[in-house]
Design a protein around this motif. Structure first.
Motif, PDB file in Angstrom:
ATOM      1  N   GLN A  63       0.936  -0.872   0.165  1.00 27.87           N
ATOM      2  CA  GLN A  63      -0.459   0.158   0.636  1.00 27.87           C
ATOM      3  C   GLN A  63       0.692   1.212  -0.100  1.00 27.87           C
ATOM      4  O   GLN A  63       0.227   2.597  -0.011  1.00 27.87           O
ATOM      5  CB  GLN A  63      -0.582   0.347   1.073  1.00 27.87           C
ATOM      6  CG  GLN A  63      -1.564  -1.284   1.492  1.00 27.87           C
ATOM      7  CD  GLN A  63      -2.660  -0.848   0.486  1.00 27.87           C
ATOM      8  OE1 GLN A  63      -3.523  -0.271   0.151  1.00 27.87           O
ATOM      9  NE2 GLN A  63      -3.362  -1.594  -0.622  1.00 27.87           N
ATOM     10  N   ASP A  64       2.092   1.167  -0.341  1.00 28.56           N
ATOM     11  CA  ASP A  64       2.972   2.681  -0.226  1.00 28.56           C
ATOM     12  C   ASP A  64       2.702   3.541  -1.273  1.00 28.56           C
ATOM     13  O   ASP A  64       2.699   3.129  -2.603  1.00 28.56           O
ATOM     14  CB  ASP A  64       4.502   1.874  -0.052  1.00 28.56           C
ATOM     15  CG  ASP A  64       4.565   0.825   0.565  1.00 28.56           C
ATOM     16  OD1 ASP A  64       4.234   0.762   1.856  1.00 28.56           O
ATOM     17  OD2 ASP A  64       6.345   0.303   0.442  1.00 28.56           O
ATOM     18  N   GLN A  87      -4.759   7.087  -3.735  1.00 28.28           N
ATOM     19  CA  GLN A  87      -5.876   5.977  -4.001  1.00 28.28           C
ATOM     20  C   GLN A  87      -4.732   4.889  -3.775  1.00 28.28           C
ATOM     21  O   GLN A  87      -3.012   4.484  -3.873  1.00 28.28           O
ATOM     22  CB  GLN A  87      -6.337   5.514  -5.246  1.00 28.28           C
ATOM     23  CG  GLN A  87      -6.955   6.690  -5.930  1.00 28.28           C
ATOM     24  CD  GLN A  87      -7.235   6.182  -6.974  1.00 28.28           C
ATOM     25  OE1 GLN A  87      -8.961   5.706  -7.011  1.00 28.28           O
ATOM     26  NE2 GLN A  87      -7.520   6.628  -8.204  1.00 28.28           N
ATOM     27  N   THR A  88      -4.724   3.757  -2.692  1.00 24.88           N
ATOM     28  CA  THR A  88      -4.502   2.368  -1.867  1.00 24.88           C
ATOM     29  C   THR A  88      -5.490   1.410  -2.777  1.00 24.88           C
ATOM     30  O   THR A  88      -4.632   0.117  -2.955  1.00 24.88           O
ATOM     31  CB  THR A  88      -4.603   2.659  -0.686  1.00 24.88           C
ATOM     32  OG1 THR A  88      -6.006   2.031  -0.776  1.00 24.88           O
ATOM     33  CG2 THR A  88      -4.169   3.312  -0.345  1.00 24.88           C
ATOM     34  N   ASP A 130      -3.151  -6.732  -9.154  1.00 26.28           N
ATOM     35  CA  ASP A 130      -2.593  -5.918  -7.600  1.00 26.28           C
ATOM     36  C   ASP A 130      -1.774  -4.863  -7.945  1.00 26.28           C
ATOM     37  O   ASP A 130      -0.690  -4.882  -6.751  1.00 26.28           O
ATOM     38  CB  ASP A 130      -2.064  -7.021  -6.855  1.00 26.28           C
ATOM     39  CG  ASP A 130      -3.107  -8.605  -6.094  1.00 26.28           C
ATOM     40  OD1 ASP A 130      -4.106  -8.002  -6.315  1.00 26.28           O
ATOM     41  OD2 ASP A 130      -2.005  -9.151  -6.426  1.00 26.28           O
ATOM     42  N   ASN A 131      -1.575  -3.888  -8.418  1.00 32.36           N
ATOM     43  CA  ASN A 131      -0.558  -2.430  -8.850  1.00 32.36           C
ATOM     44  C   ASN A 131      -1.847  -1.274  -8.449  1.00 32.36           C
ATOM     45  O   ASN A 131      -3.216  -1.647  -8.576  1.00 32.36           O
ATOM     46  CB  ASN A 131      -0.403  -2.626 -10.542  1.00 32.36           C
ATOM     47  CG  ASN A 131       0.895  -3.515 -11.239  1.00 32.36           C
ATOM     48  OD1 ASN A 131       1.559  -3.659 -10.130  1.00 32.36           O
ATOM     49  ND2 ASN A 131       0.342  -3.789 -11.879  1.00 32.36           N
ATOM     50  N   ILE A 132      -1.177  -0.631  -7.543  1.00 31.73           N
ATOM     51  CA  ILE A 132      -1.824   0.746  -6.481  1.00 31.73           C
ATOM     52  C   ILE A 132      -2.253   1.267  -8.292  1.00 31.73           C
ATOM     53  O   ILE A 132      -1.713   2.104  -8.851  1.00 31.73           O
ATOM     54  CB  ILE A 132      -1.014   0.449  -5.448  1.00 31.73           C
ATOM     55  CG1 ILE A 132      -0.994   0.135  -4.215  1.00 31.73           C
ATOM     56  CG2 ILE A 132      -2.146   2.147  -4.794  1.00 31.73           C
ATOM     57  CD1 ILE A 132       0.380   0.783  -3.243  1.00 31.73           C
ATOM     58  N   LEU A 133      -3.904   1.465  -8.156  1.00 29.44           N
ATOM     59  CA  LEU A 133      -4.037   3.118  -8.843  1.00 29.44           C
ATOM     60  C   LEU A 133      -3.455   4.113  -9.059  1.00 29.44           C
ATOM     61  O   LEU A 133      -2.236   5.040  -7.644  1.00 29.44           O
ATOM     62  CB  LEU A 133      -5.667   3.021  -8.453  1.00 29.44           C
ATOM     63  CG  LEU A 133      -6.120   1.585  -9.368  1.00 29.44           C
ATOM     64  CD1 LEU A 133      -7.852   1.789  -9.179  1.00 29.44           C
ATOM     65  CD2 LEU A 133      -5.925   1.011 -10.940  1.00 29.44           C
ATOM     66  N   ALA A 134      -3.439   4.694 -10.070  1.00 28.11           N
ATOM     67  CA  ALA A 134      -2.641   5.826  -9.876  1.00 28.11           C
ATOM     68  C   ALA A 134      -3.573   7.388  -9.058  1.00 28.11           C
ATOM     69  O   ALA A 134      -4.810   7.067  -9.150  1.00 28.11           O
ATOM     70  CB  ALA A 134      -1.982   7.182 -11.039  1.00 28.11           C
ATOM     71  N   VAL A 163     -10.938   7.613 -11.665  1.00 31.93           N
ATOM     72  CA  VAL A 163     -11.320   7.440 -10.117  1.00 31.93           C
ATOM     73  C   VAL A 163     -11.506   5.832 -10.269  1.00 31.93           C
ATOM     74  O   VAL A 163     -12.143   5.423 -11.335  1.00 31.93           O
ATOM     75  CB  VAL A 163     -13.339   8.216 -10.166  1.00 31.93           C
ATOM     76  CG1 VAL A 163     -14.084   7.872  -9.732  1.00 31.93           C
ATOM     77  CG2 VAL A 163     -13.214   9.703 -10.805  1.00 31.93           C
ATOM     78  N   ALA A 164     -11.228   5.231  -8.757  1.00 36.08           N
ATOM     79  CA  ALA A 164     -11.517   3.828  -8.691  1.00 36.08           C
ATOM     80  C   ALA A 164     -12.733   3.525  -9.013  1.00 36.08           C
ATOM     81  O   ALA A 164     -13.701   3.959  -8.396  1.00 36.08           O
ATOM     82  CB  ALA A 164     -10.924   3.188  -7.582  1.00 36.08           C
TER      83      ALA A 164
END
Length: 713
Positions: A463-464, A497-498, A504-508, A542-543
């Motif tokens: 979650q970094d 965003q987390t 499993d890649n963090i969204l921008a 937007v997620a």
């Protein structure tokens, strides 16, 4: 209910009608030159009209002078219609949609975007998971402010939807006490007490306590809520004030659902369960304990300059045993569903510190206001989930939801331990000024530099995050005629965003722009305010839930970034005393979403809210009222019909027709101390699905009743 389209002509007619009524009374008031006017100041807002909203900025501004859409749910409105939890209260707010996806988990949206910024007296962080768990009682709040649109100055990160600011009750200058006792449908029993008193010449205290137990229209669901709140305020000197407050909320739910009802059969036709149908097991439970401690120090350097600092420490402890139902039932046999048990625990801790200096100064023979502030926040949360893959009780078959009584063996939660351990930090510096640049024209300009950091893991996913952004704000208010202003505002938005995608890649981060223009007018010696606003919002990335994982359990769901989402539309808001004895809160929102068809379909784009009470002039002990909300049709595509049916390949669409929920109130005041209020909720017994935010849903409460006996000192 028929899906009526509220036209722009209708809105213009309503606006004109209210304006003409108020203008006529204003003229009558102006003719009464001999009437002496007495100004009374205080914290209590009598009626549905409010003048200030402190959550919009640190400036001392009336709603009339804020270049954004603002509405306030006052204590009078909450008392009239027994809006005892924040979901019911926000149901009454212009432009806000309360997305009840489960009994104890709720999302909130405005202008097409999730509301994640919730503040207490202007201090707060975005919700940990974008939603609220369990019941939040309103007994400790004086009012609820809703600042619609982006609010980058005070909230930093967040969506351009709205900021909800809860203003707490504080000690009063004179002793006062009030006790309410409520009985109602489904064994609803509630008692709340509110006592405030000076202790010495320089110290005052206020205590609020609530106890409520109730069953539900839903099978097996019941709640037990305890709330205690205390606030002590001390004048250390003539110019320095210190306060300490703490609130404790213990909400125990049994028979709560996790997920909700399936909304379609394998042949694509819609399910239609009884309103009381619940997917919970008879052992399901969800306990949420929340503690919030706040310390405030304020100091006045002189008549023009002051300092305020606030420290808030908030913890949430959740312990749950949950039961989820997934699959698609067969229309003839009702078979095809499977249960899914889980134990979920959460520990959440927020520490926030905010300090700012505000003051007035003169330049070029004009008075101006400025604010400079610093903000630091740290949040950490750990959660864990356990399952049962070994005993056979973790995934039991569900034979028929129509006859389901929740009787299923309790799983042994000892398998597949997963969870989260995440810490986030927010550092911010902000400034804003209100500049009197010409007669009737004020410019509000400022900005906020925000640094957002997160680190840890969530269900095995890193979650970094480390983002920083400067968020500018510019607004203008011009009083082009007495008691009437035109305004415009612009700000940018930024949200770290987390959420992770299918890989499993963090969204921008989400970025965007928000613009708003409008007009506001005050009537009847400022007892009524009307506003009409147009807004235009653009956001990217937007997620939203990946449709491929929409039917998965929550922990397994993944997200995609929806590029190019934008929202535009208008809002009309009217609040205050329309005529003698008549209090009104009216709001209408109409907007369009582009860029994401799923969000567009399940989000109500037309919302009408009306709250009104009338106190009879010839029989002033008696009052009646109505509180209603209406929304247009919503829908959600649920995939396609499978093989083996004549309509194989057809799109499955769940549709919720337009509907309204009407609540009624009658109150009789026996004397200055004792009052009886009777409320009828959903008086027309409308059957509707609470939300299509998810692929599942459950029905809203049918007609129900309660009576409240109030005593005040």
């Amino acid at each position: 209910m028929t899906n009526h389209r509220f036209s722009y002509f209708t809105l213009f007619t309503l606006f004109t009608l209210f304006s003409n009524i108020a203008l006529a009374q204003t003229t009558d008031n102006n003719d009464s030159k001999a009437i002496e006017k007495i100004e009374v100041t205080g914290s209590y807002i009598d009626g549905y009209g409010a003048h200030s909203a402190s959550g919009a900025s640190r400036l001392d501004l009336d709603i009339f002078d804020i270049p954004q859409s603002v509405s306030v749910i006052t204590s009078a409105q909450m008392q009239d219609f027994q809006l005892n939890d924040i979901n019911d209260a926000l149901d009454s707010a212009t432009g806000v949609n309360v997305q009840r996806i489960e009994t104890d988990r709720t999302y909130y949206t405005a202008r097409g975007f999730d509301i994640t910024n919730f503040q207490i007296d202007g201090i707060g962080l975005p919700l940990t998971s974008g939603n609220n768990h369990a019941d939040e009682d309103t007994a400790i709040y004086e009012r609820v402010e809703v600042i619609r649109g982006a609010n980058g100055l005070m909230t930093g990160v967040g969506n351009p939807s709205a900021t909800i600011n809860f203003i707490r009750k504080r000690p009063t200058a004179e002793t006062q006490a009030k006790v309410n006792a409520t009985v109602g449908s489904w064994n609803n029993h509630r008692i709340d007490a509110d006592v405030s008193t000076p202790i010495t010449d320089n110290i005052a205290a206020r205590v609020v306590a609530v106890k409520q137990e109730q069953d539900s229209y839903l099978d097996r669901y019941e709640q037990d809520k305890t709330l205690v709140y205390g606030f002590v305020e001390a004048n250390l000197t003539d110019s320095t004030k210190l306060s300490f407050s703490h609130s404790y909320l213990d909400n125990k739910a049994k028979g709560n659902n996790w997920g909700a009802l399936p909304l379609f059969y394998t042949d694509g036709s819609a399910t239609n369960y009884d309103t009381s149908t619940n997917t919970s097991a008879d052992w399901s439970n969800w306990t949420v304990i929340k503690n919030n401690t706040v310390i405030e120090l304020s100091h006045y350097f002189n008549d023009n300059w002051s300092l305020r600092s606030t420290y808030s420490h908030k913890t949430t402890d959740e312990d749950t045993e949950l039961f989820y139902v997934f699959g698609t039932p067969d229309k003839e046999t009702e078979l095809g569903l499977t249960g899914y048990g889980s134990e979920y625990d959460l520990d959440d801790e927020h520490n926030l510190f905010d300090v700012y200096v505000s003051g007035d100064f003169s330049l070029f023979n004009r008075d101006h206001q400025v604010v400079f502030g610093l903000n630091y926040a740290k949040m950490s949360y750990t959660d864990s989930s356990l399952y049962d893959y070994t005993t056979g009780n973790g995934f039991p078959p569900i034979t028929n939801l129509n006859t389901w009584n929740g009787n299923t063996p309790k799983p042994t939660f000892a398998d597949a331990l997963t969870g989260s351990d995440v810490q986030t930090k927010q550092k911010a510096a902000y400034f804003t000024g209100r500049f009197n640049v010409a007669d009737g024209l004020h410019i509000i300009a400022g900005g906020r530099f925000n640094e957002w950091q997160a680190q840890g893991t969530s269900y095995g996913v890193l979650q970094d995050v480390n983002n920083d952004e400067f968020i500018p704000y510019l607004g203008a208010v011009y009083e082009f005629m007495p008691n009437t202003v035109a305004y415009a505002s612009y700000t940018e938005t930024f949200v770290s965003q987390t959420q992770v995608d299918i890989n499993d890649n963090i969204l921008a981060p989400i970025t965007g722009e928000s613009r708003e223009i409008g007009v506001k007018r005050q009537w009847l010696n400022d007892s009524l305010i009307t506003s009409l606003a147009y807004f235009d919002i653009e956001q990217v990335n937007v997620a939203i839930i990946d449709p491929a994982t929409a039917d998965f359990p929550i922990a397994a769901q993944r997200y995609i970034g929806a590029d190019g989402i934008n929202s535009n539309g208008f809002e009309l808001d009217i609040a205050g005393q329309l005529t003698d004895g008549l209090q009104v809160s009216f709001g209408y929102t109409d907007f369009d979403i582009d860029g994401d068809e799923t969000v567009k379909a399940y989000t109500p784009s037309q919302l009408l809210k009306l709250g009104a009470t009338y106190q009879f002039q010839q029989w002033d002990q008696f009052s009646v009222g109505i509180n209603m909300r209406w929304q247009n049709k919503t829908s959600r595509d649920q995939g396609v019909v499978g093989e083996g049916f004549t309509n194989a390949g057809d799109t499955i669409t769940t549709t919720q027709d337009a509907y309204s929920v009407v609540d009624l109130m009658a109150r009789y005041q026996f004397n200055d101390a004792i009052t009886l209020t009777v409320n009828v909720n959903n008086a027309t017994d409308e059957k509707y699905i609470n939300s299509l935010y998810w692929a599942q849903g459950f029905y809203g409460a049918p007609v129900n009743y309660n009576a409240t006996l109030s005593w005040k000192l």
